[in-house]
Write an enzyme that holds these catalytic residues in place. Structure first.
Site, PDB file in Angstrom:
ATOM      1  N   ASP A 113       1.207  -0.927  -0.002  1.00  0.00           N
ATOM      2  CA  ASP A 113      -0.051   0.193  -0.131  1.00  0.00           C
ATOM      3  C   ASP A 113       1.008   1.528  -0.229  1.00  0.00           C
ATOM      4  O   ASP A 113       1.148   1.386  -1.278  1.00  0.00           O
ATOM      5  CB  ASP A 113      -1.027  -0.236   1.342  1.00  0.00           C
ATOM      6  CG  ASP A 113      -1.871   1.119   1.641  1.00  0.00           C
ATOM      7  OD1 ASP A 113      -2.357   1.586  -0.180  1.00  0.00           O
ATOM      8  OD2 ASP A 113      -2.600   1.319   2.176  1.00  0.00           O
ATOM      9  N   VAL A 163      -8.666  -4.165   0.229  1.00  0.00           N
ATOM     10  CA  VAL A 163      -9.433  -4.949  -0.321  1.00  0.00           C
ATOM     11  C   VAL A 163      -9.335  -6.012   0.727  1.00  0.00           C
ATOM     12  O   VAL A 163      -8.577  -6.269   1.450  1.00  0.00           O
ATOM     13  CB  VAL A 163      -8.684  -5.623  -1.386  1.00  0.00           C
ATOM     14  CG1 VAL A 163      -9.301  -4.727  -2.941  1.00  0.00           C
ATOM     15  CG2 VAL A 163      -7.439  -6.075  -1.235  1.00  0.00           C
ATOM     16  N   ARG A 175      -9.984 -13.824   5.235  1.00  0.00           N
ATOM     17  CA  ARG A 175      -8.728 -14.428   4.717  1.00  0.00           C
ATOM     18  C   ARG A 175      -9.744 -15.911   3.719  1.00  0.00           C
ATOM     19  O   ARG A 175      -7.953 -16.195   2.688  1.00  0.00           O
ATOM     20  CB  ARG A 175      -7.933 -15.236   5.471  1.00  0.00           C
ATOM     21  CG  ARG A 175      -7.494 -13.933   7.233  1.00  0.00           C
ATOM     22  CD  ARG A 175      -6.238 -14.992   7.183  1.00  0.00           C
ATOM     23  NE  ARG A 175      -6.155 -14.048   8.599  1.00  0.00           N
ATOM     24  CZ  ARG A 175      -5.093 -12.500   9.242  1.00  0.00           C
ATOM     25  NH1 ARG A 175      -4.138 -12.379   7.261  1.00  0.00           N
ATOM     26  NH2 ARG A 175      -4.270 -11.780   9.747  1.00  0.00           N
TER      27      ARG A 175
HETATM   28  P1  5GP Z   1       1.936  -0.204   4.020  1.00  0.00           P
HETATM   29  O1  5GP Z   1       2.780  -0.374   4.602  1.00  0.00           O
HETATM   30  O2  5GP Z   1       2.606  -0.463   2.306  1.00  0.00           O
HETATM   31  O3  5GP Z   1       1.234   0.498   3.866  1.00  0.00           O
HETATM   32  O4  5GP Z   1       1.125  -1.655   4.301  1.00  0.00           O
HETATM   33  C1  5GP Z   1       1.304  -2.848   3.763  1.00  0.00           C
HETATM   34  C2  5GP Z   1       0.206  -3.787   4.999  1.00  0.00           C
HETATM   35  O5  5GP Z   1      -1.328  -3.863   4.560  1.00  0.00           O
HETATM   36  C3  5GP Z   1      -0.561  -4.929   4.421  1.00  0.00           C
HETATM   37  O6  5GP Z   1       0.696  -6.287   4.366  1.00  0.00           O
HETATM   38  C4  5GP Z   1      -1.520  -5.479   4.721  1.00  0.00           C
HETATM   39  O7  5GP Z   1      -1.356  -6.403   6.007  1.00  0.00           O
HETATM   40  C5  5GP Z   1      -2.322  -3.803   4.716  1.00  0.00           C
HETATM   41  N1  5GP Z   1      -3.375  -4.008   4.311  1.00  0.00           N
HETATM   42  C6  5GP Z   1      -2.359  -2.684   3.366  1.00  0.00           C
HETATM   43  N2  5GP Z   1      -3.744  -2.842   2.291  1.00  0.00           N
HETATM   44  C7  5GP Z   1      -4.387  -3.042   2.747  1.00  0.00           C
HETATM   45  C8  5GP Z   1      -5.967  -3.684   2.217  1.00  0.00           C
HETATM   46  O8  5GP Z   1      -6.679  -2.949   0.771  1.00  0.00           O
HETATM   47  N3  5GP Z   1      -6.056  -5.068   2.361  1.00  0.00           N
HETATM   48  C9  5GP Z   1      -6.095  -5.824   4.072  1.00  0.00           C
HETATM   49  N4  5GP Z   1      -6.682  -6.508   4.370  1.00  0.00           N
HETATM   50  N5  5GP Z   1      -4.874  -4.722   3.827  1.00  0.00           N
HETATM   51  C10 5GP Z   1      -4.282  -4.488   3.938  1.00  0.00           C
END
Ligand code: 5GP
Length: 188
Positions: A113, A163, A175
């Protein structure tokens, strides 16, 4: 979604929206990724490092599409922040069992993300002196990263929306959905 199939969780749960990546499309792309990894790591035995819990399903399906003697390890991280936003501060809840030095490591991630979690993990794993380190992420949210993340393998680029399914949860639910599905609200 029409409640045409009452046995499917996605057809009765009002929080679940459109299917973003259907099961068949997921599986076809994972087969391609497996072929690519098989070709890229020919003659070597890569160590797949899965990030729990979100990547467990992807890791299991991807590994079955890699025709090499792969090895596995897992780490679990939790990020500080709200349910839907990462703060970038990551805590290692379960560390790896294996020594990475001299290994060809493929870090298997569910979703990128902001990229902050990945950034932290890559730095952390690099410090353990693997022979090589590449990242395979199933999903990349478009337009969310300040700097384009260094991903060797990407399953799908998806729009910026929350999502669930195929390993991804809200409060440990969803999940087991076979598709990646949009989630609308109701996060506690
Ligand atoms: P980042 O550090 O890239 O912002 O976030 C990564 C982590 O956030 C992912 O490994 C996941 O655990 C969670 N995450 C980010 N976007 C989503 C999403 O759309 N759905 C879900 N269920 N988890 C997300």
């Amino acid at each position: 979604m029409e409640p045409s199939d009452p046995d499917r969780e996605s057809s009765v749960d009002p929080h679940l929206g459109e299917v973003i990546v259907p099961e068949a499309v997921l599986q076809a792309r994972i087969a391609e990724l497996g072929k690519e990894i098989t070709a890229d790591y020919e003659g070597r035995s890569p160590l797949l490092v899965g990030v729990l819990k979100g990547a467990f399903m992807f890791m299991a399906d991807l590994a079955r599409r890699i025709d090499l003697p792969v090895e596995f390890d897992f780490m679990a991280v939790s990020s500080y922040g709200s349910a839907t936003k990462t703060s970038g501060v990551v805590r290692i809840v379960k560390d790896l069992d294996l020594d990475l030095s001299g290994r060809h490591v493929v870090l298997v991630e569910d979703i990128v993300d902001s990229g902050l979690t990945l950034n932290y993990l890559v730095k952390n794993l690099q410090a353990r002196h693997p022979a090589s380190l590449e990242v395979c992420a199933l999903l990349l949210k478009e337009g969310r990263q300040k700097v384009e993340p260094d991903l060797r393998y990407i399953g799908f680029r998806i729009p910026d929306q929350f999502v669930v399914g195929y390993g991804l949860d809200v409060a440990e639910r969803y999940r087991n959905l076979p598709d990646v599905v949009a989630y609308h609200g109701g996060i506690t």
